[in-house]
Design a protein around this motif. Structure first.
Motif, short mmCIF file in Angstrom:
data_model
loop_
_atom_site.label_atom_id
_atom_site.label_comp_id
_atom_site.label_asym_id
_atom_site.label_seq_id
_atom_site.Cartn_x
_atom_site.Cartn_y
_atom_site.Cartn_z
N LEU A 22 0.86 -1.17 0.00
CA LEU A 22 0.00 0.00 0.00
C LEU A 22 0.90 1.23 0.00
CD1 LEU A 22 -2.74 1.34 0.09
CD2 LEU A 22 -2.77 1.05 2.57
N LYS A 23 1.11 1.77 -1.19
CA LYS A 23 2.00 2.92 -1.35
C LYS A 23 1.21 4.06 -2.00
CE LYS A 23 6.02 -0.10 -1.85
NZ LYS A 23 7.19 -0.46 -2.67
N VAL A 24 1.12 5.16 -1.26
CA VAL A 24 0.26 6.26 -1.68
C VAL A 24 1.05 7.57 -1.68
CG1 VAL A 24 -1.90 7.50 -1.30
CG2 VAL A 24 -1.72 5.09 -0.64
N LEU A 25 1.01 8.26 -2.81
CA LEU A 25 1.66 9.56 -2.95
C LEU A 25 0.59 10.63 -3.16
CD1 LEU A 25 4.12 11.47 -3.48
CD2 LEU A 25 3.93 10.82 -5.90
N ASN A 55 -2.46 -7.97 5.86
CA ASN A 55 -1.18 -8.49 5.41
C ASN A 55 -0.58 -7.54 4.37
OD1 ASN A 55 0.98 -10.19 4.95
ND2 ASN A 55 -0.14 -11.52 3.55
N LEU A 56 0.08 -6.49 4.85
CA LEU A 56 0.69 -5.51 3.96
C LEU A 56 2.18 -5.42 4.27
CD1 LEU A 56 -1.98 -2.68 4.19
CD2 LEU A 56 -1.53 -4.11 2.21
N PRO A 57 3.02 -6.04 3.45
CA PRO A 57 4.46 -6.01 3.72
C PRO A 57 5.06 -4.62 3.68
CG PRO A 57 3.89 -7.65 2.04
CD PRO A 57 2.68 -6.83 2.26
N LYS A 78 -1.01 0.28 10.36
CA LYS A 78 -0.11 -0.72 10.94
C LYS A 78 -0.75 -1.46 12.11
CE LYS A 78 3.36 -1.56 9.53
NZ LYS A 78 3.73 -2.47 8.42
N THR A 79 -1.80 -0.91 12.71
CA THR A 79 -2.47 -1.62 13.80
C THR A 79 -3.65 -2.44 13.31
OG1 THR A 79 -3.76 0.37 14.29
CG2 THR A 79 -1.75 0.01 15.57
#
Length: 375
Positions: free
Chosen positions: A110-113, A137-139, A132-133
């Motif tokens: 999950l990469k957001v700009l 399952n997001l590496p 993160k809490t």
């Protein structure tokens, strides 16, 4: 095209690489008949972050061959890894079936700009902690705001595309997202990671400058040239409308200092210029979540907004509560997780958390309509 499965009282499964659907019950009647047998066909075999079950992805027919075109799909969460149900319901309210839905464990990023301004900082302040809490399952999670204060779509259409070095790289994975003070061109941020989403937004008090929305396509076309993910999706972040009486010149001049007038103008622009744009996949209803919270009699303007020491200069959300709701709305939208599943509270008490959750859940259900609290 996957094999068509006929779904009846017995459990026949529709297999997808990510998705499994099977019948548990069928409609409101126990009698056999055309409405108790459905044939469901779909070409969609892969679901990623940000996807949803769109009725147009499915062809649904009854046993006598009648094509069902007015159905909706509800009660699902593509990002939960536990078994759940979905419903196929037509416009008359007849429930064609309640099906079992199981998502197989998968790894995704999950990469957001954000190509934005300081209002995106409001949205992202707690986003990393909230994600993160979650039990997801997001590496790799990465949230960045390509920042210039007060920057609007026209600015990105000019300085951004022309690679003028005026932006800072606010990385919200860091304890101090503002530690990198170097100014760079927008291209630097676009090339910095393989972004799943690139988010655009307008400077809130400039929604009356409707010609600026023509820059959205130009910015997206430029970003696609340099983003290493060929499947990057573009979103638009709906920023919160300022409280009544906020001391900002364009807000007072163009919207009579009215929160409702600015909010309605945002909705008008979203429907007229943003959603029809071929590059924009969806709109993040952060503004509606805050608008919902502002109707609670338990919260004051200063609970949700900060004035930076200048009376009634409520341009930015408050650090503890306003930004928390904005982040919760963003994370709920981008992951599909209900606000009820977010355990991070940032020290807020349960009474506030109930308001935050309801504000966000109502914004997810009704993204462009205020849902007032029953005070």
């Amino acid at each position: 095209k996957i094999n068509t499965k006929t779904i009846m009282k017995k459990k026949n499964l529709l297999f997808l690489p990510i998705l499994t659907i099977g019948l548990f019950s069928c409609g409101n009647s126990e009698e056999s008949g055309p409405k108790n047998t459905l044939t469901i066909t779909t070409n969609k075999t892969l679901f990623r972050i940000g996807d949803y079950l769109d009725p147009t992805d499915f062809e649904v027919r009854t046993a006598n061959g009648e094509k069902i075109t007015d159905f909706t799909i509800t009660d699902y969460n593509l990002f939960s890894q536990s078994a759940q149900t979905i419903k196929f319901t037509d416009s008359s309210g007849f429930n064609y079936g309640t099906f079992d839905l199981t998502l197989q464990p998968r790894r995704d990023n999950l990469k957001v700009l954000f190509l934005a301004n300081s209002h995106a900082d409001d949205t992202l302040t707690y986003a990393y902690n909230l994600v993160k809490t979650l039990d997801v399952n997001l590496p790799s999670v990465h949230f960045v705001n390509n920042y210039k204060g007060g920057h609007d779509l026209q600015g990105y259409g000019n300085e951004g595309i022309n690679e003028i070095e005026v932006y800072t790289f606010n990385d919200f994975n860091l304890d101090n997202p503002y530690s990198d003070k170097e100014t760079r061109a927008m291209k630097y941020a676009i090339e910095a990671d393989s972004w799943d989403f690139i988010v655009l937004q307008q400077y809130t008090q400039e929604y009356f400058l409707t010609a600026q929305f023509g820059n959205i396509s130009r910015i997206a076309e430029y970003a696609k040239q340099y983003c290493s993910n060929p499947n990057v999706k573009f979103l638009f972040n709906m920023t919160p409308a300022y409280p009544d009486g906020t001391n900002l010149p364009n807000f007072k001049l163009k919207f009579d200092g009215s929160c409702d007038k600015l909010y309605q103008k945002e909705i008008e622009c979203i429907n007229q210029y943003i959603l029809p744009n071929e590059y924009i996949d969806a709109v993040i209803p952060v503004g509606t979540a805050i608008k919902n919270a502002m109707t609670s009699s338990s919260l004051t303007v200063n609970d949700l907004w900060r004035d930076d020491g200048v009376p009634q200069l409520w341009e930015h959300l408050s650090l503890n509560k306003g930004r928390f709701i904005a982040g919760m709305a963003f994370v709920s939208f981008i992951t599909g997780y209900s606000a009820d599943l977010m355990s991070f509270t940032n020290g807020n008490d349960e009474s506030f958390m109930q308001i935050a959750r309801e504000s966000v859940k109502n914004a997810m259900s009704n993204p462009f309509t205020e849902t007032p609290f029953n005070n």
